[in-house]
Motif scaffolding. Structure first.
Motif, PDB file in Angstrom:
ATOM      1  N   LYS A 181       0.820  -1.219   0.000  1.00  0.00           N
ATOM      2  CA  LYS A 181       0.000   0.000   0.000  1.00  0.00           C
ATOM      3  C   LYS A 181       0.854   1.270   0.000  1.00  0.00           C
ATOM      4  O   LYS A 181       0.379   2.333  -0.376  1.00  0.00           O
ATOM      5  CB  LYS A 181      -0.961   0.009   1.185  1.00  0.00           C
ATOM      6  CG  LYS A 181      -0.308   0.116   2.541  1.00  0.00           C
ATOM      7  CD  LYS A 181      -1.347   0.038   3.649  1.00  0.00           C
ATOM      8  CE  LYS A 181      -0.707   0.089   5.030  1.00  0.00           C
ATOM      9  NZ  LYS A 181      -1.724  -0.075   6.077  1.00  0.00           N
ATOM     10  N   TYR A 182       2.117   1.157   0.411  1.00  0.00           N
ATOM     11  CA  TYR A 182       3.010   2.311   0.410  1.00  0.00           C
ATOM     12  C   TYR A 182       3.913   2.378  -0.820  1.00  0.00           C
ATOM     13  O   TYR A 182       4.471   3.431  -1.117  1.00  0.00           O
ATOM     14  CB  TYR A 182       3.890   2.314   1.657  1.00  0.00           C
ATOM     15  CG  TYR A 182       3.125   2.483   2.946  1.00  0.00           C
ATOM     16  CD1 TYR A 182       2.288   3.572   3.141  1.00  0.00           C
ATOM     17  CD2 TYR A 182       3.237   1.546   3.963  1.00  0.00           C
ATOM     18  CE1 TYR A 182       1.576   3.730   4.319  1.00  0.00           C
ATOM     19  CE2 TYR A 182       2.529   1.700   5.150  1.00  0.00           C
ATOM     20  CZ  TYR A 182       1.707   2.791   5.316  1.00  0.00           C
ATOM     21  OH  TYR A 182       1.004   2.940   6.487  1.00  0.00           O
ATOM     22  N   THR A 201       5.114   2.808  -4.549  1.00  0.00           N
ATOM     23  CA  THR A 201       4.616   3.481  -5.753  1.00  0.00           C
ATOM     24  C   THR A 201       4.853   2.629  -7.004  1.00  0.00           C
ATOM     25  O   THR A 201       4.266   2.895  -8.040  1.00  0.00           O
ATOM     26  CB  THR A 201       5.317   4.841  -5.968  1.00  0.00           C
ATOM     27  OG1 THR A 201       6.698   4.601  -6.288  1.00  0.00           O
ATOM     28  CG2 THR A 201       5.191   5.738  -4.758  1.00  0.00           C
ATOM     29  N   GLU A 250       7.769   2.619  -8.398  1.00  0.00           N
ATOM     30  CA  GLU A 250       8.930   3.262  -9.020  1.00  0.00           C
ATOM     31  C   GLU A 250      10.201   2.852  -8.293  1.00  0.00           C
ATOM     32  O   GLU A 250      10.217   2.758  -7.066  1.00  0.00           O
ATOM     33  CB  GLU A 250       8.802   4.783  -8.958  1.00  0.00           C
ATOM     34  CG  GLU A 250       7.618   5.321  -9.725  1.00  0.00           C
ATOM     35  CD  GLU A 250       7.373   6.776  -9.401  1.00  0.00           C
ATOM     36  OE1 GLU A 250       7.478   7.603 -10.322  1.00  0.00           O
ATOM     37  OE2 GLU A 250       7.089   7.085  -8.223  1.00  0.00           O
ATOM     38  N   GLY A 268       8.353   4.980  -1.804  1.00  0.00           N
ATOM     39  CA  GLY A 268       7.139   4.727  -1.047  1.00  0.00           C
ATOM     40  C   GLY A 268       6.556   6.022  -0.530  1.00  0.00           C
ATOM     41  O   GLY A 268       7.179   7.085  -0.602  1.00  0.00           O
ATOM     42  N   THR A 269       5.350   5.917   0.009  1.00  0.00           N
ATOM     43  CA  THR A 269       4.640   7.101   0.504  1.00  0.00           C
ATOM     44  C   THR A 269       4.273   6.959   1.984  1.00  0.00           C
ATOM     45  O   THR A 269       3.334   7.607   2.443  1.00  0.00           O
ATOM     46  CB  THR A 269       3.368   7.338  -0.330  1.00  0.00           C
ATOM     47  OG1 THR A 269       2.546   6.168  -0.251  1.00  0.00           O
ATOM     48  CG2 THR A 269       3.696   7.639  -1.776  1.00  0.00           C
ATOM     49  N   LYS A 293       4.869  11.588   1.773  1.00  0.00           N
ATOM     50  CA  LYS A 293       5.438  12.113   0.527  1.00  0.00           C
ATOM     51  C   LYS A 293       6.284  11.012  -0.099  1.00  0.00           C
ATOM     52  O   LYS A 293       6.660  10.045   0.558  1.00  0.00           O
ATOM     53  CB  LYS A 293       6.269  13.377   0.769  1.00  0.00           C
ATOM     54  CG  LYS A 293       7.500  13.140   1.616  1.00  0.00           C
ATOM     55  CD  LYS A 293       8.313  14.414   1.768  1.00  0.00           C
ATOM     56  CE  LYS A 293       9.605  14.079   2.504  1.00  0.00           C
ATOM     57  NZ  LYS A 293      10.530  15.188   2.539  1.00  0.00           N
ATOM     58  N   LYS A 294       6.592  11.169  -1.352  1.00  0.00           N
ATOM     59  CA  LYS A 294       7.382  10.174  -2.061  1.00  0.00           C
ATOM     60  C   LYS A 294       8.833  10.241  -1.599  1.00  0.00           C
ATOM     61  O   LYS A 294       9.461  11.304  -1.652  1.00  0.00           O
ATOM     62  CB  LYS A 294       7.288  10.429  -3.567  1.00  0.00           C
ATOM     63  CG  LYS A 294       7.690   9.245  -4.412  1.00  0.00           C
ATOM     64  CD  LYS A 294       7.693   9.555  -5.907  1.00  0.00           C
ATOM     65  CE  LYS A 294       6.327   9.789  -6.463  1.00  0.00           C
ATOM     66  NZ  LYS A 294       6.335   9.864  -7.930  1.00  0.00           N
ATOM     67  N   TYR A 326      11.936   3.999   0.268  1.00  0.00           N
ATOM     68  CA  TYR A 326      11.156   3.165   1.183  1.00  0.00           C
ATOM     69  C   TYR A 326      11.772   1.780   1.357  1.00  0.00           C
ATOM     70  O   TYR A 326      11.877   1.278   2.459  1.00  0.00           O
ATOM     71  CB  TYR A 326       9.724   3.048   0.646  1.00  0.00           C
ATOM     72  CG  TYR A 326       8.818   2.128   1.428  1.00  0.00           C
ATOM     73  CD1 TYR A 326       8.392   2.465   2.710  1.00  0.00           C
ATOM     74  CD2 TYR A 326       8.365   0.939   0.883  1.00  0.00           C
ATOM     75  CE1 TYR A 326       7.554   1.622   3.429  1.00  0.00           C
ATOM     76  CE2 TYR A 326       7.533   0.101   1.592  1.00  0.00           C
ATOM     77  CZ  TYR A 326       7.118   0.443   2.864  1.00  0.00           C
ATOM     78  OH  TYR A 326       6.285  -0.387   3.570  1.00  0.00           O
TER      79      TYR A 326
END
Length: 137
Positions: free
Chosen positions: A75-76, A78, A80, A102-103, A107-108, A111
């Motif tokens: 869920k965290y 992205t 990328e 991750g978020t 914020k990006k 992660y």
């Protein structure tokens, strides 16, 4: 989850450690010039294998799920990632360090780090996949 390679924008002239904050391009460390030549010759196939292994990792519910206390949590993520470091040491071990964004902080940011390891077989001039390791960032 699909994964997408991104490229950081700041040229890494001094070959420093890269992260999403400093935006430095990939750091390369080769203990011998012949290892650099071998890596460059096989780079496309190495990266193809690494991407396959990373996709398998982030899509494996035993290694990556949203259960309480689990890391990493999809869920965290992205999806990328960027290649932060390539190292071949004198033991002929190739380590590719991929950082996934991750978020989790709102914020990006960096992660998850996946380290994809290969062994370089000089006799047959090939890189053999060994393992994948994970680390929180």
């Amino acid at each position: 989850m699909e994964i997408t390679r991104i490229y950081l924008s700041n040229t890494n002239i001094e070959n420093l450690y890269s992260n999403f904050e400093n935006q430095l391009t990939t750091r390369y460390v080769f203990d011998e010039p012949s290892f650099k030549t071998a890596y460059e010759k096989h780079e496309n196939e190495i990266l193809e294998i690494a991407v396959t292994k990373m996709k398998e990792f982030v899509n494996n519910p035993d290694r990556c799920n949203n259960l309480e206390g689990m890391f990493p949590q999809p869920k965290y993520l992205t999806g990328e990632w960027y290649l932060s470091e390539v190292i071949i040491d004198d033991e002929k071990t190739l380590s590719l360090s991929a950082r996934f964004l991750g978020t989790d902080t709102g914020k990006k940011t960096d992660y998850l780090r996946l380290e994809v390891c290969f062994f370089y077989d000089e006799e047959y001039d090939q890189f053999l996949f060994e393992q994948i390791n994970s680390e929180s960032l």
